[in-house]
Design an enzyme around this catalytic site. Structure first.
Site, PDB file in Angstrom:
ATOM      1  N   HIS A  67       2.065   3.551  -9.035  1.00  0.00           N
ATOM      2  CA  HIS A  67       1.829   2.127  -9.288  1.00  0.00           C
ATOM      3  C   HIS A  67       2.987   1.532 -10.087  1.00  0.00           C
ATOM      4  O   HIS A  67       3.395   0.397  -9.854  1.00  0.00           O
ATOM      5  CB  HIS A  67       0.500   1.918 -10.022  1.00  0.00           C
TER       6      HIS A  67
ATOM      7  N   ASP B 158       0.830  -1.212   0.000  1.00  0.00           N
ATOM      8  CA  ASP B 158       0.000   0.000   0.000  1.00  0.00           C
ATOM      9  C   ASP B 158       0.859   1.254   0.000  1.00  0.00           C
ATOM     10  O   ASP B 158       1.970   1.265   0.530  1.00  0.00           O
ATOM     11  CB  ASP B 158      -0.930  -0.020   1.231  1.00  0.00           C
TER      12      ASP B 158
ATOM     13  N   LEU C 176      10.166 -20.722  -5.285  1.00  0.00           N
ATOM     14  CA  LEU C 176       9.309 -19.767  -4.570  1.00  0.00           C
ATOM     15  C   LEU C 176       7.914 -19.811  -5.187  1.00  0.00           C
ATOM     16  O   LEU C 176       7.779 -19.799  -6.412  1.00  0.00           O
ATOM     17  CB  LEU C 176       9.894 -18.350  -4.712  1.00  0.00           C
TER      18      LEU C 176
HETATM   19  C1  IPE Z   1      -5.515  -2.643  -0.006  1.00  0.00           C
HETATM   20  O1  IPE Z   1      -5.185  -1.312  -0.157  1.00  0.00           O
HETATM   21  C2  IPE Z   1      -5.529  -3.323  -1.333  1.00  0.00           C
HETATM   22  C3  IPE Z   1      -4.232  -3.446  -1.998  1.00  0.00           C
HETATM   23  C4  IPE Z   1      -3.073  -3.032  -1.564  1.00  0.00           C
HETATM   24  C5  IPE Z   1      -4.274  -4.113  -3.263  1.00  0.00           C
HETATM   25  P1  IPE Z   1      -6.308  -0.168  -0.260  1.00  0.00           P
HETATM   26  O2  IPE Z   1      -5.584   1.103  -0.467  1.00  0.00           O
HETATM   27  O3  IPE Z   1      -7.317  -0.544  -1.281  1.00  0.00           O
HETATM   28  O4  IPE Z   1      -6.991  -0.248   1.172  1.00  0.00           O
HETATM   29  P2  IPE Z   1      -7.797   0.853   1.994  1.00  0.00           P
HETATM   30  O5  IPE Z   1      -8.820   1.432   1.071  1.00  0.00           O
HETATM   31  O6  IPE Z   1      -6.813   1.880   2.441  1.00  0.00           O
HETATM   32  O7  IPE Z   1      -8.374   0.116   3.160  1.00  0.00           O
HETATM   33  C1  IPE Z   2      -1.780   0.200  -3.321  1.00  0.00           C
HETATM   34  O1  IPE Z   2      -1.528   1.575  -3.350  1.00  0.00           O
HETATM   35  C2  IPE Z   2      -2.031  -0.367  -4.707  1.00  0.00           C
HETATM   36  C3  IPE Z   2      -3.448  -0.675  -5.004  1.00  0.00           C
HETATM   37  C4  IPE Z   2      -4.414  -0.650  -4.143  1.00  0.00           C
HETATM   38  C5  IPE Z   2      -3.759  -1.041  -6.370  1.00  0.00           C
HETATM   39  P1  IPE Z   2      -2.701   2.632  -3.309  1.00  0.00           P
HETATM   40  O2  IPE Z   2      -3.127   2.934  -4.702  1.00  0.00           O
HETATM   41  O3  IPE Z   2      -3.784   2.190  -2.411  1.00  0.00           O
HETATM   42  O4  IPE Z   2      -1.945   3.886  -2.712  1.00  0.00           O
HETATM   43  P2  IPE Z   2      -2.501   4.889  -1.608  1.00  0.00           P
HETATM   44  O5  IPE Z   2      -2.912   4.061  -0.428  1.00  0.00           O
HETATM   45  O6  IPE Z   2      -3.654   5.609  -2.232  1.00  0.00           O
HETATM   46  O7  IPE Z   2      -1.344   5.773  -1.317  1.00  0.00           O
HETATM   47 MG    MG Z   3      -4.138   2.421  -0.435  1.00  0.00          MG
END
Ligand code: IPE
Ligand code: IPE
Ligand code: MG
Length: 252
Positions: free
Chosen positions: A40, A23, A134
């Protein structure tokens, strides 16, 4: 030990199965005043780093939360950019993973992906099916609740067909229908990005997993951050509901 509890790794220190919520990509980009998709892309590079780290440490399974069932609700341009990035990664990275002995598996609802991605996912799984260094599990269009729902439905189908009686439903019957039931449960869970929540990742599987959180955003994760998590894990005492004395007296 019951299949419902993770086995204690041979040396007691290195997790056999590491599960990560990657995240913080969007915030990493926003801090640089760049569009979220740049984050990303940077995050995709961190995936290679963590795979190398696991190969080096002898971790046998790495599960990465790449896209949740709820992430489909993000703005359309972000979702399409993520699909493109996913497709690119499938085109570019799979040969090299195979060369390094990495078996790829995908968990989640594939029916929501475009055909081209589904075909690539199946091809990647087929190509790497015999690789054993792995297990790399990519959770995409995945939700822990959905995982439990499909397991419950599969039990119901067997009951309706007369293959199973309601009294046969126990934890191991359900566990055997949850994603990754053939692999050891996650020993260590890492979430980057500073949020202290599970966000619908592997709800069933994480019951006795050790949790570790860091403020580091996913694109800035490096070996030092991962090592910190392993060092912390090595200090934990996993009791599985027992007492410390019981754990310590168990024969090695
Ligand atoms: C969780 O992250 C999902 C992934 C990392 C793929 P999110 O960014 O979607 O989660 P919330 O919305 O902060 O809970
Ligand atoms: C995690 O990073 C990747 C996905 C959920 C696809 P985020 O896109 O949730 O990044 P933040 O949390 O908004 O910074
Ligand atoms: Mg996120």
């Amino acid at each position: 030990m019951s299949a419902l509890l993770p086995p204690v790794p041979a040396d007691g220190n290195i997790p056999l199965h590491l599960a990560i919520i990657m995240d913080g990509n969007g915030r990493w980009a926003q801090r640089r005043r760049r569009p979220r998709i740049i984050g990303h892309r940077a995050g995709a590079r961190t995936v290679n780093l963590v795979v190398d780290f696991c190969l080096e440490k002898g971790i046998r399974t790495l599960s990465l939360f790449a896209f949740s069932s709820e992430n489909w609700g993000r703005p359309q341009d972000e979702v399409s950019a993520l699909m493109k990035l996913f497709m690119n990664a499938l085109e570019r990275e799979v040969d090299e993973l195979h060369r390094r002995g990495v078996r790829l598996r995908f968990i989640g609802d594939r029916t929501r992906f475009p055909d081209a991605i589904r075909e690539r996912m199946a091809a990647a799984e087929a190509m790497t099916a015999a690789d054993t260094r792995l297990n790399l599990v990519i959770a995409a269009s995945y939700g822990g609740r959905q995982d439990i729902v499909q397991a419950a439905r599969s039990l119901a189908v067997d009951i309706q067909a007369g293959r199973l009686r309601p009294e046969d439903i126990d934890e191991s019957a359900l566990a055997s229908r949850i994603a990754l039931s053939d692999l050891p449960l996650p020993d260590l869970f890492i979430r980057t990005g500073g949020e202290y929540r599970i966000s619908n990742f592997m709800l069933w599987q994480l019951a006795y997993t050790e949790l570790w959180f860091t403020d580091a955003l996913w694109p800035e994760v490096d070996n030092a951050v991962l090592q910190q998590a392993l060092d912390d894990y090595a200090q934990r005492e996993r009791r599985f509901g027992l007492t410390s004395a019981q754990i310590l007296e168990k024969p090695a």
